[in-house]
Design a protein around this motif. Sequence first.
Motif, PDB file in Angstrom:
ATOM      1  N   HIS A  15       8.277 -10.536  -2.251  1.00  0.00           N
ATOM      2  CA  HIS A  15       6.997  -9.971  -1.810  1.00  0.00           C
ATOM      3  C   HIS A  15       6.819  -8.515  -2.240  1.00  0.00           C
ATOM      4  CE1 HIS A  15       6.853 -13.572   0.757  1.00  0.00           C
ATOM      5  NE2 HIS A  15       5.567 -13.353   0.825  1.00  0.00           N
ATOM      6  N   VAL A  16       7.887  -7.918  -2.774  1.00  0.00           N
ATOM      7  CA  VAL A  16       7.781  -6.548  -3.278  1.00  0.00           C
ATOM      8  C   VAL A  16       7.119  -6.579  -4.652  1.00  0.00           C
ATOM      9  CG1 VAL A  16       9.076  -4.535  -4.067  1.00  0.00           C
ATOM     10  CG2 VAL A  16       9.780  -5.744  -1.989  1.00  0.00           C
ATOM     11  N   VAL A  17       6.089  -5.770  -4.825  1.00  0.00           N
ATOM     12  CA  VAL A  17       5.389  -5.675  -6.115  1.00  0.00           C
ATOM     13  C   VAL A  17       5.919  -4.451  -6.848  1.00  0.00           C
ATOM     14  CG1 VAL A  17       3.166  -5.551  -7.277  1.00  0.00           C
ATOM     15  CG2 VAL A  17       3.359  -6.723  -5.069  1.00  0.00           C
ATOM     16  N   GLU A  18       6.365  -4.658  -8.063  1.00  0.00           N
ATOM     17  CA  GLU A  18       6.986  -3.573  -8.826  1.00  0.00           C
ATOM     18  C   GLU A  18       6.467  -3.575 -10.258  1.00  0.00           C
ATOM     19  OE1 GLU A  18      11.365  -2.515  -8.390  1.00  0.00           O
ATOM     20  OE2 GLU A  18      11.360  -3.383 -10.401  1.00  0.00           O
ATOM     21  N   ILE A  19       6.129  -2.384 -10.748  1.00  0.00           N
ATOM     22  CA  ILE A  19       5.701  -2.212 -12.136  1.00  0.00           C
ATOM     23  C   ILE A  19       6.639  -1.213 -12.795  1.00  0.00           C
ATOM     24  CG2 ILE A  19       3.758  -1.726 -13.655  1.00  0.00           C
ATOM     25  CD1 ILE A  19       1.931  -1.873 -11.212  1.00  0.00           C
ATOM     26  N   VAL A  20       7.229  -1.602 -13.906  1.00  0.00           N
ATOM     27  CA  VAL A  20       8.149  -0.733 -14.643  1.00  0.00           C
ATOM     28  C   VAL A  20       7.574  -0.486 -16.031  1.00  0.00           C
ATOM     29  CG1 VAL A  20      10.489  -0.417 -15.501  1.00  0.00           C
ATOM     30  CG2 VAL A  20      10.106  -1.685 -13.376  1.00  0.00           C
ATOM     31  N   GLN A  21       7.380   0.783 -16.380  1.00  0.00           N
ATOM     32  CA  GLN A  21       6.818   1.158 -17.676  1.00  0.00           C
ATOM     33  C   GLN A  21       7.776   2.106 -18.385  1.00  0.00           C
ATOM     34  OE1 GLN A  21       3.446   0.448 -19.155  1.00  0.00           O
ATOM     35  NE2 GLN A  21       4.651   1.223 -20.877  1.00  0.00           N
ATOM     36  N   GLU A  22       8.445   1.652 -19.427  1.00  0.00           N
ATOM     37  CA  GLU A  22       9.296   2.535 -20.219  1.00  0.00           C
ATOM     38  C   GLU A  22       8.411   3.344 -21.168  1.00  0.00           C
ATOM     39  OE1 GLU A  22      12.807   2.080 -23.564  1.00  0.00           O
ATOM     40  OE2 GLU A  22      12.769   0.637 -21.889  1.00  0.00           O
TER      41      GLU A  22
ATOM     42  N   LYS B 185      -0.509  -7.490  -8.735  1.00  0.00           N
ATOM     43  CA  LYS B 185      -0.881  -7.970  -7.407  1.00  0.00           C
ATOM     44  C   LYS B 185      -1.281  -6.784  -6.556  1.00  0.00           C
ATOM     45  CE  LYS B 185       2.506 -11.766  -7.406  1.00  0.00           C
ATOM     46  NZ  LYS B 185       3.682 -12.334  -6.687  1.00  0.00           N
ATOM     47  N   GLN B 186      -1.900  -7.059  -5.430  1.00  0.00           N
ATOM     48  CA  GLN B 186      -2.284  -5.962  -4.542  1.00  0.00           C
ATOM     49  C   GLN B 186      -1.036  -5.238  -4.054  1.00  0.00           C
ATOM     50  OE1 GLN B 186      -4.534  -7.022  -1.070  1.00  0.00           O
ATOM     51  NE2 GLN B 186      -5.158  -4.927  -0.676  1.00  0.00           N
ATOM     52  N   MET B 187      -1.073  -3.938  -4.133  1.00  0.00           N
ATOM     53  CA  MET B 187       0.038  -3.102  -3.686  1.00  0.00           C
ATOM     54  C   MET B 187      -0.451  -2.274  -2.499  1.00  0.00           C
ATOM     55  SD  MET B 187       1.469  -1.872  -7.442  1.00  0.00           S
ATOM     56  CE  MET B 187       3.066  -1.325  -6.844  1.00  0.00           C
TER      57      MET B 187
ATOM     58  N   TYR C 113       9.834  10.195  -6.958  1.00  0.00           N
ATOM     59  CA  TYR C 113       8.978  11.277  -7.462  1.00  0.00           C
ATOM     60  C   TYR C 113       7.864  11.617  -6.472  1.00  0.00           C
ATOM     61  CZ  TYR C 113       5.749  13.764 -10.588  1.00  0.00           C
ATOM     62  OH  TYR C 113       4.910  14.692 -11.151  1.00  0.00           O
ATOM     63  N   GLY C 114       7.319  10.632  -5.799  1.00  0.00           N
ATOM     64  CA  GLY C 114       6.225  10.859  -4.863  1.00  0.00           C
ATOM     65  C   GLY C 114       5.688   9.547  -4.329  1.00  0.00           C
ATOM     66  N   LYS C 115       4.569   9.625  -3.601  1.00  0.00           N
ATOM     67  CA  LYS C 115       3.953   8.437  -3.001  1.00  0.00           C
ATOM     68  C   LYS C 115       2.443   8.476  -3.211  1.00  0.00           C
ATOM     69  CE  LYS C 115       5.873   9.711   0.829  1.00  0.00           C
ATOM     70  NZ  LYS C 115       6.257   9.854   2.252  1.00  0.00           N
ATOM     71  N   ILE C 116       1.876   7.311  -3.535  1.00  0.00           N
ATOM     72  CA  ILE C 116       0.421   7.146  -3.564  1.00  0.00           C
ATOM     73  C   ILE C 116       0.033   6.485  -2.248  1.00  0.00           C
ATOM     74  CG2 ILE C 116      -1.528   6.017  -4.703  1.00  0.00           C
ATOM     75  CD1 ILE C 116       0.046   6.105  -7.307  1.00  0.00           C
ATOM     76  N   GLU C 117      -0.727   7.174  -1.445  1.00  0.00           N
ATOM     77  CA  GLU C 117      -0.999   6.699  -0.086  1.00  0.00           C
ATOM     78  C   GLU C 117      -2.366   6.027   0.003  1.00  0.00           C
ATOM     79  OE1 GLU C 117      -0.200  10.279   2.156  1.00  0.00           O
ATOM     80  OE2 GLU C 117       1.849   9.576   2.552  1.00  0.00           O
ATOM     81  N   GLN C 118      -2.596   5.105  -0.909  1.00  0.00           N
ATOM     82  CA  GLN C 118      -3.769   4.241  -0.843  1.00  0.00           C
ATOM     83  C   GLN C 118      -3.451   2.935  -1.561  1.00  0.00           C
ATOM     84  OE1 GLN C 118      -6.352   7.056  -3.279  1.00  0.00           O
ATOM     85  NE2 GLN C 118      -7.007   5.109  -4.171  1.00  0.00           N
ATOM     86  N   ASP C 119      -4.144   1.874  -1.175  1.00  0.00           N
ATOM     87  CA  ASP C 119      -3.864   0.555  -1.749  1.00  0.00           C
ATOM     88  C   ASP C 119      -4.282   0.500  -3.213  1.00  0.00           C
ATOM     89  OD1 ASP C 119      -3.009  -0.105   0.749  1.00  0.00           O
ATOM     90  OD2 ASP C 119      -4.736  -1.370   1.252  1.00  0.00           O
ATOM     91  N   LEU C 120      -3.513  -0.230  -4.005  1.00  0.00           N
ATOM     92  CA  LEU C 120      -3.877  -0.536  -5.388  1.00  0.00           C
ATOM     93  C   LEU C 120      -4.168  -2.028  -5.457  1.00  0.00           C
ATOM     94  CD1 LEU C 120      -1.133   1.488  -7.332  1.00  0.00           C
ATOM     95  CD2 LEU C 120      -3.421   2.233  -6.639  1.00  0.00           C
ATOM     96  N   HIS C 121      -5.284  -2.391  -6.065  1.00  0.00           N
ATOM     97  CA  HIS C 121      -5.747  -3.774  -6.042  1.00  0.00           C
ATOM     98  C   HIS C 121      -5.352  -4.520  -7.315  1.00  0.00           C
ATOM     99  CE1 HIS C 121      -8.002  -2.764  -2.449  1.00  0.00           C
ATOM    100  NE2 HIS C 121      -8.506  -1.711  -3.096  1.00  0.00           N
ATOM    101  N   ALA C 122      -5.301  -5.825  -7.210  1.00  0.00           N
ATOM    102  CA  ALA C 122      -4.909  -6.667  -8.343  1.00  0.00           C
ATOM    103  C   ALA C 122      -5.843  -6.453  -9.527  1.00  0.00           C
ATOM    104  CB  ALA C 122      -4.916  -8.132  -7.917  1.00  0.00           C
TER     105      ALA C 122
END
Length: 354
Positions: A71-78, A113-115, A260-269
């Motif tokens: 259920h954890v949504v993760e995006i990795v960008q090299e 997915k929605q984060m 590094y930090g936190k984005i404190e709002q939802d990100l949508h699919a």
Amino acid sequence: MGSSGTGRKDKGSDSSTHKKNSKRPKYSRFTQQELPACKPILTPPWVIAVFVAIGIIFIPVGLVSLSASEHVVEIVQEYDADCIPPDYRKDKVGYIQSDSTNKTCTLSMIVPKQMRSPVYIYYQLENFYQNHRRYVKSRNDKQLRNKAGEQKTSGCDPEETAAVGPDKAPIVPCGLIAWSLFNDTFKFSFESKVLDVNKKNIAWESDRKHKFGSDVYPKNFQNGSLIGGAQLNSSMPLSEQEDLIVWMRTAALPTFRKLYGKIEQDLHANQKISIIIQNNYNTYSFGGKKSLVLSTTSWIGGKNEFLGVGYLTVGGLSLTFAVGFILVYILKPREIGDPSYLSWNRNPAGHLIS
């Protein structure tokens, strides 16, 4: 009579002296191992029951852990290769070390997915050995803790002092760990709207309160001819410079992530996130890699399937052993406590002695 009495007195005196000098411990049930003790006998039913219980407990826990990780949504960008201009692809080290090259790089991410907030931002480094002995020891904790110890730079070689006039002034914070502070920066936006990054409380509270002093300020930092990483705000105490605090907690493995930090709002699919990266950190000279990671969390933390797989493996093996013991117990039963199975009741050929 007198001599006989004297002899008896001497004998009694020797006996009392012997008792006084004796090394024999005082009697107790503990020293004589007479306390009640539990001596379990591992009969086949008990062993089978234990293995079945471990399997019944561990397998559900493993499934729940795997479900939480899924259920954890993760995006990795090299981005270390993508942020090198085509003209410098054959000379990456020259590009990163040059003061005249433009280090700004723009990339994009698609949210699969929605984060749900908070969305944690990590930078990931590969082939960076923060666990090297000289690197780990290159710091002085007393200097970091309070102002009275800012002159203490022992152990910080080669980043101990800076030449200021005829004298050498201490570097605060000193050492290779602080000197190599990560200095890439990230800015996020969606449809020209800036996504704010909260960099408060990203370090451990115990580190902020007890390991980095509120009266210790950076001095002579990155003033040498060779710059290792990020600069520090000289008007801000070390206890508030959380990027430094996070970096100073060295990693145990050569591939690691740091917050590094936190984005404190939802990100949508299917949302497209634009990222402006300042590609400053030199990982090219030692063959390292850099990645940007956006991730949500669950009750077990970030995305990690190892815990669930470990529980399932142990539970599965336990059930397998239980089935094996059951088959042996049914197909080849033997009387418990049969002395004929003892080694000294067998001859070298392995046959029972008649």
